[in-house]
Design a protein around this motif. Structure first.
Motif, PDB file in Angstrom:
ATOM      1  N   GLN A 121     -11.163  -3.767  -4.645  1.00  0.00           N
ATOM      2  CA  GLN A 121     -10.748  -2.384  -4.851  1.00  0.00           C
ATOM      3  C   GLN A 121      -9.720  -1.981  -3.787  1.00  0.00           C
ATOM      4  O   GLN A 121      -9.950  -2.209  -2.594  1.00  0.00           O
ATOM      5  CB  GLN A 121     -11.958  -1.448  -4.744  1.00  0.00           C
ATOM      6  N   LEU A 122      -8.624  -1.368  -4.232  1.00  0.00           N
ATOM      7  CA  LEU A 122      -7.699  -0.721  -3.290  1.00  0.00           C
ATOM      8  C   LEU A 122      -8.284   0.648  -2.961  1.00  0.00           C
ATOM      9  O   LEU A 122      -8.685   1.387  -3.859  1.00  0.00           O
ATOM     10  CB  LEU A 122      -6.313  -0.587  -3.929  1.00  0.00           C
ATOM     11  N   LEU A 123      -8.307   0.971  -1.670  1.00  0.00           N
ATOM     12  CA  LEU A 123      -8.898   2.241  -1.258  1.00  0.00           C
ATOM     13  C   LEU A 123      -8.451   2.535   0.162  1.00  0.00           C
ATOM     14  O   LEU A 123      -8.137   1.625   0.925  1.00  0.00           O
ATOM     15  CB  LEU A 123     -10.432   2.160  -1.300  1.00  0.00           C
ATOM     16  N   GLY A 124      -8.446   3.822   0.529  1.00  0.00           N
ATOM     17  CA  GLY A 124      -8.060   4.223   1.881  1.00  0.00           C
ATOM     18  C   GLY A 124      -6.610   4.691   1.871  1.00  0.00           C
ATOM     19  O   GLY A 124      -5.733   3.971   1.405  1.00  0.00           O
ATOM     20  N   THR A 125      -6.378   5.869   2.407  1.00  0.00           N
ATOM     21  CA  THR A 125      -5.021   6.418   2.399  1.00  0.00           C
ATOM     22  C   THR A 125      -4.036   5.468   3.076  1.00  0.00           C
ATOM     23  O   THR A 125      -2.940   5.207   2.564  1.00  0.00           O
ATOM     24  CB  THR A 125      -5.013   7.791   3.113  1.00  0.00           C
ATOM     25  N   LEU A 126      -4.437   4.938   4.230  1.00  0.00           N
ATOM     26  CA  LEU A 126      -3.559   4.019   4.966  1.00  0.00           C
ATOM     27  C   LEU A 126      -3.243   2.789   4.125  1.00  0.00           C
ATOM     28  O   LEU A 126      -2.096   2.346   4.035  1.00  0.00           O
ATOM     29  CB  LEU A 126      -4.250   3.600   6.268  1.00  0.00           C
ATOM     30  N   GLU A 127      -4.267   2.241   3.476  1.00  0.00           N
ATOM     31  CA  GLU A 127      -4.085   1.034   2.683  1.00  0.00           C
ATOM     32  C   GLU A 127      -3.191   1.315   1.463  1.00  0.00           C
ATOM     33  O   GLU A 127      -2.294   0.530   1.134  1.00  0.00           O
ATOM     34  CB  GLU A 127      -5.451   0.483   2.230  1.00  0.00           C
ATOM     35  N   VAL A 128      -3.429   2.443   0.774  1.00  0.00           N
ATOM     36  CA  VAL A 128      -2.614   2.767  -0.403  1.00  0.00           C
ATOM     37  C   VAL A 128      -1.158   2.965   0.023  1.00  0.00           C
ATOM     38  O   VAL A 128      -0.227   2.459  -0.624  1.00  0.00           O
ATOM     39  CB  VAL A 128      -3.163   4.030  -1.108  1.00  0.00           C
ATOM     40  N   ARG A 129      -0.964   3.664   1.114  1.00  0.00           N
ATOM     41  CA  ARG A 129       0.407   3.904   1.565  1.00  0.00           C
ATOM     42  C   ARG A 129       1.066   2.611   2.050  1.00  0.00           C
ATOM     43  O   ARG A 129       2.287   2.455   1.930  1.00  0.00           O
ATOM     44  CB  ARG A 129       0.416   4.986   2.637  1.00  0.00           C
ATOM     45  N   THR A 130       0.277   1.701   2.577  1.00  0.00           N
ATOM     46  CA  THR A 130       0.841   0.399   2.947  1.00  0.00           C
ATOM     47  C   THR A 130       1.330  -0.330   1.703  1.00  0.00           C
ATOM     48  O   THR A 130       2.424  -0.925   1.699  1.00  0.00           O
ATOM     49  CB  THR A 130      -0.213  -0.454   3.679  1.00  0.00           C
ATOM     50  N   VAL A 131       0.533  -0.292   0.644  1.00  0.00           N
ATOM     51  CA  VAL A 131       0.956  -0.936  -0.610  1.00  0.00           C
ATOM     52  C   VAL A 131       2.242  -0.288  -1.120  1.00  0.00           C
ATOM     53  O   VAL A 131       3.194  -0.989  -1.528  1.00  0.00           O
ATOM     54  CB  VAL A 131      -0.170  -0.831  -1.665  1.00  0.00           C
ATOM     55  N   ILE A 132       2.295   1.025  -1.079  1.00  0.00           N
ATOM     56  CA  ILE A 132       3.496   1.724  -1.561  1.00  0.00           C
ATOM     57  C   ILE A 132       4.710   1.318  -0.721  1.00  0.00           C
ATOM     58  O   ILE A 132       5.794   1.040  -1.255  1.00  0.00           O
ATOM     59  CB  ILE A 132       3.245   3.254  -1.537  1.00  0.00           C
ATOM     60  N   GLY A 133       4.506   1.212   0.582  1.00  0.00           N
ATOM     61  CA  GLY A 133       5.589   0.764   1.460  1.00  0.00           C
ATOM     62  C   GLY A 133       6.057  -0.646   1.112  1.00  0.00           C
ATOM     63  O   GLY A 133       7.261  -0.932   1.104  1.00  0.00           O
ATOM     64  N   LEU A 134       5.114  -1.527   0.809  1.00  0.00           N
ATOM     65  CA  LEU A 134       5.480  -2.907   0.455  1.00  0.00           C
ATOM     66  C   LEU A 134       6.242  -2.943  -0.866  1.00  0.00           C
ATOM     67  O   LEU A 134       7.194  -3.713  -1.025  1.00  0.00           O
ATOM     68  CB  LEU A 134       4.222  -3.785   0.366  1.00  0.00           C
ATOM     69  N   LEU A 135       5.831  -2.109  -1.842  1.00  0.00           N
ATOM     70  CA  LEU A 135       6.533  -2.074  -3.136  1.00  0.00           C
ATOM     71  C   LEU A 135       7.965  -1.561  -2.942  1.00  0.00           C
ATOM     72  O   LEU A 135       8.903  -2.015  -3.614  1.00  0.00           O
ATOM     73  CB  LEU A 135       5.793  -1.172  -4.123  1.00  0.00           C
ATOM     74  N   ARG A 136       8.110  -0.621  -2.020  1.00  0.00           N
ATOM     75  CA  ARG A 136       9.439  -0.068  -1.747  1.00  0.00           C
ATOM     76  C   ARG A 136      10.322  -1.127  -1.083  1.00  0.00           C
ATOM     77  O   ARG A 136      11.490  -1.299  -1.427  1.00  0.00           O
ATOM     78  CB  ARG A 136       9.267   1.148  -0.832  1.00  0.00           C
ATOM     79  N   ARG A 137       9.727  -1.857  -0.138  1.00  0.00           N
ATOM     80  CA  ARG A 137      10.496  -2.853   0.619  1.00  0.00           C
ATOM     81  C   ARG A 137      10.838  -4.070  -0.238  1.00  0.00           C
ATOM     82  O   ARG A 137      11.851  -4.717  -0.030  1.00  0.00           O
ATOM     83  CB  ARG A 137       9.702  -3.287   1.862  1.00  0.00           C
TER      84      ARG A 137
END
Lengths: 435, 435
Positions: free
Chosen positions: A123-139
């Motif tokens: 499971q993806l969970l945690g604000t920090l973790e979700v935002r890290t994923v979003i950052g990786l998708l952006r990069r």
């Protein structure tokens, strides 16, 4: 796609603060270690030492490549087993579709090194973790990342995090279908379907497929496991049909994924199906790459028996991972104490398995240990090897003992660097883990 | 003497390939981490996360300093527990005589950073290892290093290695006295005495004292343990008297050492003795520094009961080590799945112990978990938290759970970096381990 850049890892300098590194050797970049001519049996390395046998690794890569090719499924090997990008690179070179990870830190390591298809079997969970994923998708515009969702609460938490920091494209979720009494996963068809509808209606998450994990249901009885796992695959298929009919899947294809290292053959036979768009059936086995000398070796008998034909007769997966230690004391008859403990080798399923012995100055090659030599316990830094009564053939202080392990995951995480060796135990290279 | 130079460790750069490091943070030297203002409860750090509570560490350092001062013994804490030179430096600053290690790699780390008194509570063996020790003695003329000998075969192997590469001064051996049915150590008085004579006659090894380890005999019954350990101490004393009478000890003083973390109080009371030259009685407890919430917390009751007086009433050792995880799924009533597994927390004596809960957005500080919340199992990356039936107070997806652990050694070796935190879970620094 999925080209791993190992250069930063190979350039990393290792020194004798790392367990297993020769104590008097100068610091070396990882890439230079294979050229030093070190040999475990010649005493060039401190013990205990974890080694990976190159020949077994190569055999296992080929075996799994052939198995997935023969059954028409894809492989995203679970990287959490080894957490060794150098091994990930071998797995991708052998044809793996992508990698599986257990958490966002592991995803970050894969993405940074160039893996572009990653499943997170969690499971993806945690604000920090979700935002890290979003950052990786952006990069990484070409990063394809799928994670598990198993509750409305989790979905809501992801949506809340994504509202603060909108993703550049929709996040890809797989609904996890669970088993009553099991681990994670929506327990019923109806709960999973309702969740799939919620994901399909989300503004920031899209439904890319379905997931389940059969590995915790395995009993070791080949026929029994075939029935249990087969029934779970049917549940996934029924859910997939309904999601497909209702137009809930969003991607160009649908991912159906299951398959640990114990019953991947059943998944490969029972999970593939037809839907209105192409289906990618993806196994996630992690332990096949090193196999083991205990739990997975026993379970392989079931894989072979169920798979029949060629798979019953050709050599199966080979144990690649060994931990070597020295006999430091023979304080009583039938007892030898080894320089190896809970810090060095798996003990969560069973104790390490004594396989080989080598007496420096007397033996020219390792010999198999006699039947009945058994490691009966370990402390933090010691193992207890019990032997039979034949004193003439007993272990002696100074002997080297090579042990197989049971459950590779819990040995890999005890070593920052593992040496690869050829069949004569010459060091051919060094593998860095990231735990 | 024993001044640890931490500057190479503090200058080391950590990044998000290290478990627990914030995933979107830039790489930082270890020394800069405490100034980042990160807070576990505010969600600045990925979970799972192992943290060390500064207040508990400080309390434990003071407790053990007072205990050893009150009983008149010295302390060479076992470094294998943490393998964290930053903690070694705290232990030495709190008055420890030196450090204990389990093998030559750990000795090398201590010597390189400046520790000058090291006991190896283990047999020295292996040509490479012996020559490494000789090299360290040559490089550090002020290094005082004592290791265990428990067999003529081991002594002969050391002498053979030293013949190739003569040491700059004699190597210092402690005879290990063992227990029938136990681990290493000469089993009988006569065998130990004969070995002491052989060491005293050696050209390259000198007898500096005696050693035993009582920790494997501990039952948890305070009175029973007092008898068992007391009897072992008497055996050591009888051997010491005879070695002393026969002039076998070589140094200016005699080292007598025992004492793990379970019954060090008995050792402190029963082992000290008078000989013809000064006796240094040295405890080797390692786990006191973080203590725990399981095994050692239970055993501390025996220490307090046996020690009486002040030790029964003043606050005992405090658990400093916690592993925090997130509730990722509540798939069935009375079951929560946590993002923490065998890779993250000890499981060799018992499962982690759920202590604290924190609901982001709702709680301002952690609350104690209700009685009956129990972690019943772990997989590689997951834990199963079983709770009672009161649904109103049940865990929810997204909650943080803070767990105590049982047996700190097997949690430390799962983390390359552990953060130190204040009582509000603000990160005050980072501790690097060397496994």
């Amino acid at each position: 796609m999925n080209t791993i850049d190992l250069s930063p890892i190979l350039a990393e300098v290792v020194d004798s603060t790392t367990k297993g590194y020769p104590l008097s050797a100068l610091p070396l970049p990882l890439s230079a270690i294979g050229a030093q001519g070190w040999n475990l049996l010649r005493g060039d390395l401190p013990l205990p030492l974890a080694v990976l046998r190159d020949s077994a690794l190569a055999h296992n890569h080929a075996w799994m490549r052939d198995f997935t090719a023969a059954t028409g499924v894809l492989l995203a090997p679970h990287g959490k087993t080894t957490m060794a990008p150098q091994i990930f690179a071998q797995q991708l070179a052998a044809g793996a579709w992508g990698m599986t990870v257990a958490n966002v830190q592991q995803l970050g390591i894969c993405a940074r090194l160039g893996v572009r298809r990653v499943l997170m079997a969690n499971q993806l969970l945690g604000t920090l973790e979700v935002r890290t994923v979003i950052g990786l998708l952006r990069r990484h515009p070409d990063l394809e990342f799928h994670f598990l969702v198993d509750s409305p609460a989790q979905l809501a938490a992801i949506e809340a995090a994504a509202a603060i920091d909108p993703p550049p494209r929709k996040l890809h979720a797989l609904i996890e279908l669970g088993v009553p009494g099991g681990r994670t996963g929506a327990r019923t068809h109806d709960a999973a379907l309702a969740l799939a509808r919620q994901v399909a209606a989300s503004r920031c998450v899209a439904l890319s497929g379905l997931e389940c994990y059969e590995g915790l249901q395995i009993s070791g009885d080949a026929a029994d496991d075939a029935r249990t796992v087969g029934a779970l695959m049917q549940r996934v298929q029924a859910l997939a049909l309904e999601c497909d009919r209702d137009g809930l899947f969003a991607g160009p294809d649908v991912i159906l994924t299951a398959g640990g290292s114990a019953a991947f053959d059943i998944v490969a036979r029972e999970l593939p199906m037809r839907l209105s768009r192409p289906v990618l059936t993806i196994l996630r086995s992690g332990c096949y790459v090193t196999h083991d000398s205990g739990n997975y070796e026993r379970l392989l008998a079931g894989v072979k028996a169920r798979s029949g034909g060629e798979w019953q007769t050709r050599p199966g997966l080979q144990p690649a991972l060994e931990v070597w230690a020295r006999v430091q004391s023979c304080p009583e008859p039938r007892l030898a104490i080894l320089t190896m403990g809970k810090r060095d080798a798996s003990y969560d399923i069973e104790m390490p398995i004594a396989l080989k012995r080598f007496r420096p100055g007397a033996d020219s090659a390792p010999r198999a240990v006699p039947a009945g030599w058994t490691i009966t316990g370990m402390n933090d830094q010691h193992a207890y090897l019990r032997v039979d009564a034949d004193a003439a053939d007993s272990p002696q202080v100074g002997d080297l003992i090579g042990c197989g392990i049971s459950h590779p995951c819990t040995t890999f995480d005890k070593w920052r660097v593992l040496f690869t060796v050829d069949d004569a135990y010459r060091v051919t290279g060094a593998i860095r883990t990231f735990f």
